[in-house]
Design an enzyme around this catalytic site. Sequence first.
Site, PDB file in Angstrom:
ATOM      1  N   TYR A   6       0.855  -1.204   0.000  1.00 45.96           N
ATOM      2  CA  TYR A   6       0.000   0.000   0.000  1.00 45.96           C
ATOM      3  C   TYR A   6       0.885   1.246   0.000  1.00 45.96           C
ATOM      4  O   TYR A   6       0.676   2.179  -0.787  1.00 45.96           O
ATOM      5  CB  TYR A   6      -0.906  -0.039   1.244  1.00 45.96           C
ATOM      6  CG  TYR A   6      -1.828   1.145   1.397  1.00 45.96           C
ATOM      7  CD1 TYR A   6      -3.070   1.184   0.753  1.00 45.96           C
ATOM      8  CD2 TYR A   6      -1.475   2.234   2.184  1.00 45.96           C
ATOM      9  CE1 TYR A   6      -3.925   2.268   0.905  1.00 45.96           C
ATOM     10  CE2 TYR A   6      -2.313   3.317   2.338  1.00 45.96           C
ATOM     11  CZ  TYR A   6      -3.536   3.335   1.701  1.00 45.96           C
ATOM     12  OH  TYR A   6      -4.368   4.410   1.844  1.00 45.96           O
ATOM     13  N   ALA A   8       4.036   1.551  -0.919  1.00 46.16           N
ATOM     14  CA  ALA A   8       4.779   1.664  -2.184  1.00 46.16           C
ATOM     15  C   ALA A   8       3.890   2.256  -3.272  1.00 46.16           C
ATOM     16  O   ALA A   8       4.333   3.089  -4.071  1.00 46.16           O
ATOM     17  CB  ALA A   8       5.293   0.287  -2.605  1.00 46.16           C
ATOM     18  N   SER A   9       2.613   1.853  -3.289  1.00 42.69           N
ATOM     19  CA  SER A   9       1.703   2.373  -4.324  1.00 42.69           C
ATOM     20  C   SER A   9       1.519   3.881  -4.163  1.00 42.69           C
ATOM     21  O   SER A   9       1.428   4.611  -5.159  1.00 42.69           O
ATOM     22  CB  SER A   9       0.350   1.649  -4.271  1.00 42.69           C
ATOM     23  OG  SER A   9      -0.418   2.072  -3.153  1.00 42.69           O
ATOM     24  N   LYS A  10       1.503   4.362  -2.904  1.00 42.87           N
ATOM     25  CA  LYS A  10       1.320   5.799  -2.674  1.00 42.87           C
ATOM     26  C   LYS A  10       2.557   6.588  -3.112  1.00 42.87           C
ATOM     27  O   LYS A  10       2.443   7.670  -3.690  1.00 42.87           O
ATOM     28  CB  LYS A  10       1.020   6.068  -1.195  1.00 42.87           C
ATOM     29  CG  LYS A  10      -0.287   5.467  -0.709  1.00 42.87           C
ATOM     30  CD  LYS A  10      -1.453   5.841  -1.602  1.00 42.87           C
ATOM     31  CE  LYS A  10      -2.765   5.282  -1.110  1.00 42.87           C
ATOM     32  NZ  LYS A  10      -3.820   5.317  -2.143  1.00 42.87           N
ATOM     33  N   ASN A  42     -12.617   9.729   7.199  1.00 43.71           N
ATOM     34  CA  ASN A  42     -13.775   8.925   7.574  1.00 43.71           C
ATOM     35  C   ASN A  42     -14.485   8.353   6.337  1.00 43.71           C
ATOM     36  O   ASN A  42     -15.484   8.890   5.868  1.00 43.71           O
ATOM     37  CB  ASN A  42     -14.741   9.809   8.386  1.00 43.71           C
ATOM     38  CG  ASN A  42     -15.885   9.012   8.960  1.00 43.71           C
ATOM     39  OD1 ASN A  42     -15.854   7.775   8.968  1.00 43.71           O
ATOM     40  ND2 ASN A  42     -16.897   9.707   9.444  1.00 43.71           N
TER      41      ASN A  42
HETATM   42  N1  LIG Z   1      -9.750   7.169   3.835  1.00 40.57           N
HETATM   43  C1  LIG Z   1      -8.493   7.404   4.194  1.00 40.57           C
HETATM   44  O1  LIG Z   1      -8.131   7.410   5.394  1.00 40.57           O
HETATM   45  C2  LIG Z   1      -7.466   7.728   3.132  1.00 40.57           C
HETATM   46  C3  LIG Z   1      -6.337   8.483   3.489  1.00 40.57           C
HETATM   47  C4  LIG Z   1      -5.359   8.754   2.515  1.00 40.57           C
HETATM   48  C5  LIG Z   1      -5.533   8.274   1.242  1.00 40.57           C
HETATM   49  N2  LIG Z   1      -6.646   7.548   0.924  1.00 40.57           N
HETATM   50  C6  LIG Z   1      -6.748   7.058  -0.458  1.00 40.57           C
HETATM   51  O2  LIG Z   1      -7.841   7.689  -1.095  1.00 40.57           O
HETATM   52  C7  LIG Z   1      -8.338   6.837  -2.132  1.00 40.57           C
HETATM   53  C8  LIG Z   1      -9.842   6.718  -1.979  1.00 40.57           C
HETATM   54  O3  LIG Z   1     -10.094   6.064  -0.737  1.00 40.57           O
HETATM   55  P1  LIG Z   1     -11.428   6.269   0.104  1.00 40.57           P
HETATM   56  O4  LIG Z   1     -11.029   6.610   1.493  1.00 40.57           O
HETATM   57  O5  LIG Z   1     -12.383   7.151  -0.625  1.00 40.57           O
HETATM   58  O6  LIG Z   1     -11.904   4.765   0.133  1.00 40.57           O
HETATM   59  P2  LIG Z   1     -13.307   4.092  -0.182  1.00 40.57           P
HETATM   60  O7  LIG Z   1     -13.156   2.669   0.248  1.00 40.57           O
HETATM   61  O8  LIG Z   1     -14.419   4.901   0.402  1.00 40.57           O
HETATM   62  O9  LIG Z   1     -13.427   4.205  -1.755  1.00 40.57           O
HETATM   63  C9  LIG Z   1     -12.604   3.478  -2.609  1.00 40.57           C
HETATM   64  C10 LIG Z   1     -13.349   3.314  -3.924  1.00 40.57           C
HETATM   65  O10 LIG Z   1     -12.494   2.665  -4.864  1.00 40.57           O
HETATM   66  C11 LIG Z   1     -13.253   1.721  -5.579  1.00 40.57           C
HETATM   67  N3  LIG Z   1     -12.346   0.701  -6.112  1.00 40.57           N
HETATM   68  C12 LIG Z   1     -11.657  -0.220  -5.440  1.00 40.57           C
HETATM   69  N4  LIG Z   1     -10.942  -0.992  -6.268  1.00 40.57           N
HETATM   70  C13 LIG Z   1     -11.168  -0.525  -7.516  1.00 40.57           C
HETATM   71  C14 LIG Z   1     -10.741  -0.910  -8.805  1.00 40.57           C
HETATM   72  N5  LIG Z   1      -9.884  -1.927  -8.980  1.00 40.57           N
HETATM   73  N6  LIG Z   1     -11.176  -0.210  -9.863  1.00 40.57           N
HETATM   74  C15 LIG Z   1     -12.020   0.832  -9.699  1.00 40.57           C
HETATM   75  N7  LIG Z   1     -12.479   1.255  -8.493  1.00 40.57           N
HETATM   76  C16 LIG Z   1     -12.069   0.579  -7.423  1.00 40.57           C
HETATM   77  C17 LIG Z   1     -14.235   1.181  -4.554  1.00 40.57           C
HETATM   78  O11 LIG Z   1     -15.349   0.573  -5.158  1.00 40.57           O
HETATM   79  C18 LIG Z   1     -14.601   2.433  -3.788  1.00 40.57           C
HETATM   80  O12 LIG Z   1     -15.692   3.113  -4.366  1.00 40.57           O
HETATM   81  C19 LIG Z   1      -7.585   5.510  -1.985  1.00 40.57           C
HETATM   82  O13 LIG Z   1      -6.538   5.466  -2.928  1.00 40.57           O
HETATM   83  C20 LIG Z   1      -7.038   5.581  -0.565  1.00 40.57           C
HETATM   84  O14 LIG Z   1      -5.873   4.786  -0.413  1.00 40.57           O
HETATM   85  C21 LIG Z   1      -7.617   7.281   1.823  1.00 40.57           C
HETATM   86  C1  LIG Z   2      -1.568   2.192   7.081  1.00 37.91           C
HETATM   87  C2  LIG Z   2      -2.315   1.344   6.040  1.00 37.91           C
HETATM   88  C3  LIG Z   2      -3.647   0.866   6.506  1.00 37.91           C
HETATM   89  C4  LIG Z   2      -4.488   0.244   5.420  1.00 37.91           C
HETATM   90  C5  LIG Z   2      -5.261   1.237   4.648  1.00 37.91           C
HETATM   91  C6  LIG Z   2      -6.349   1.960   5.438  1.00 37.91           C
HETATM   92  C7  LIG Z   2      -6.401   3.259   5.514  1.00 37.91           C
HETATM   93  C8  LIG Z   2      -5.424   4.138   4.918  1.00 37.91           C
HETATM   94  C9  LIG Z   2      -5.475   5.448   5.114  1.00 37.91           C
HETATM   95  C10 LIG Z   2      -4.396   6.415   4.678  1.00 37.91           C
HETATM   96  O1  LIG Z   2      -3.759   6.083   3.474  1.00 37.91           O
HETATM   97  C11 LIG Z   2      -3.406   6.606   5.788  1.00 37.91           C
HETATM   98  C12 LIG Z   2      -2.433   7.722   5.514  1.00 37.91           C
HETATM   99  C13 LIG Z   2      -1.705   8.316   6.461  1.00 37.91           C
HETATM  100  C14 LIG Z   2      -1.869   8.013   7.902  1.00 37.91           C
HETATM  101  C15 LIG Z   2      -0.552   7.863   8.628  1.00 37.91           C
HETATM  102  C16 LIG Z   2      -0.141   8.710   9.587  1.00 37.91           C
HETATM  103  C17 LIG Z   2      -0.908   9.915   9.967  1.00 37.91           C
HETATM  104  C18 LIG Z   2       0.004  11.112  10.257  1.00 37.91           C
HETATM  105  C19 LIG Z   2      -0.853  12.334  10.456  1.00 37.91           C
HETATM  106  C20 LIG Z   2      -0.096  13.540  10.935  1.00 37.91           C
HETATM  107  O2  LIG Z   2       1.126  13.650  10.715  1.00 37.91           O
HETATM  108  O3  LIG Z   2      -0.749  14.405  11.520  1.00 37.91           O
END
Ligand SMILES: NC(=O)c1ccc[n+]([C@@H]2O[C@H](COP(=O)([O-])OP(=O)(O)OC[C@H]3O[C@@H](n4cnc5c(N)ncnc54)[C@H](O)[C@@H]3O)[C@@H](O)[C@H]2O)c1
Ligand SMILES: CCCCC/C=C\C=C\[C@H](O)C/C=C\C/C=C\CCCC(=O)O
Length: 111
Positions: A6, A8-10, A42
């Site tokens: 995860y 690495a993808s970011k 959230n």
């Molecule tokens: N929620 C967090 O805490 C957070 C923080 C930082 C980054 N992100 C990133 O933001 C992005 C969106 O996450 P989110 O929080 O909205 O999650 P989410 O689970 O609410 O939404 C993810 C969406 O991606 C879709 N999806 C999954 N696999 C797919 C595929 N192969 N092809 C097309 N669509 C697909 C799902 O159906 C879903 O609608 C992600 O890349 C996540 O890693 C999320």
């Molecule tokens: C850590 C991977 C868990 C699996 C995926 C679920 C949720 C992922 C959410 C986001 O990608 C997480 C991103 C960052 C959170 C990490 C630390 C927070 C630091 C915040 C700060 O510095 O204030």
Amino acid sequence: AHCPVYTASKHGVLGFTRSLAEASRLGNYGIRINALCPSFVNTAILDTINHEENLGNFYQFKDGVKNLIKVFGVLEPSVIADGFVQLLEDDSLNGAVMKITTTKGVHFENY
Ligand SMILES: NC(=O)c1ccc[n+]([C@@H]2O[C@H](COP(=O)([O-])OP(=O)(O)OC[C@H]3O[C@@H](n4cnc5c(N)ncnc54)[C@H](O)[C@@H]3O)[C@@H](O)[C@H]2O)c1
Ligand SMILES: CCCCC/C=C\C=C\[C@H](O)C/C=C\C/C=C\CCCC(=O)O
């Protein structure tokens, strides 16, 4: 942390963003490419850490992730939407990496 693939993808997304932004600038593509990197938000993805089929071998570290969530808190999606609008409206931004955290709010990572 905790989920190497995860993470690495970011990092890949950031390299892609910055490289494509520079290509767009040099090639006059007429588009801007920026990245928005929030802390925990959230959404449904937060529940994935409760399921072993999602984390595989790294499921054993789920309590570490939960602890991070407890320490740093969870942002509401509306805060991310506000940051996104800022990226849309500021024509000077290309290849930018916007971070949004509970502690620092909206800020930029400079490379
Ligand atoms: N929620 C967090 O805490 C957070 C923080 C930082 C980054 N992100 C990133 O933001 C992005 C969106 O996450 P989110 O929080 O909205 O999650 P989410 O689970 O609410 O939404 C993810 C969406 O991606 C879709 N999806 C999954 N696999 C797919 C595929 N192969 N092809 C097309 N669509 C697909 C799902 O159906 C879903 O609608 C992600 O890349 C996540 O890693 C999320
Ligand atoms: C850590 C991977 C868990 C699996 C995926 C679920 C949720 C992922 C959410 C986001 O990608 C997480 C991103 C960052 C959170 C990490 C630390 C927070 C630091 C915040 C700060 O510095 O204030």
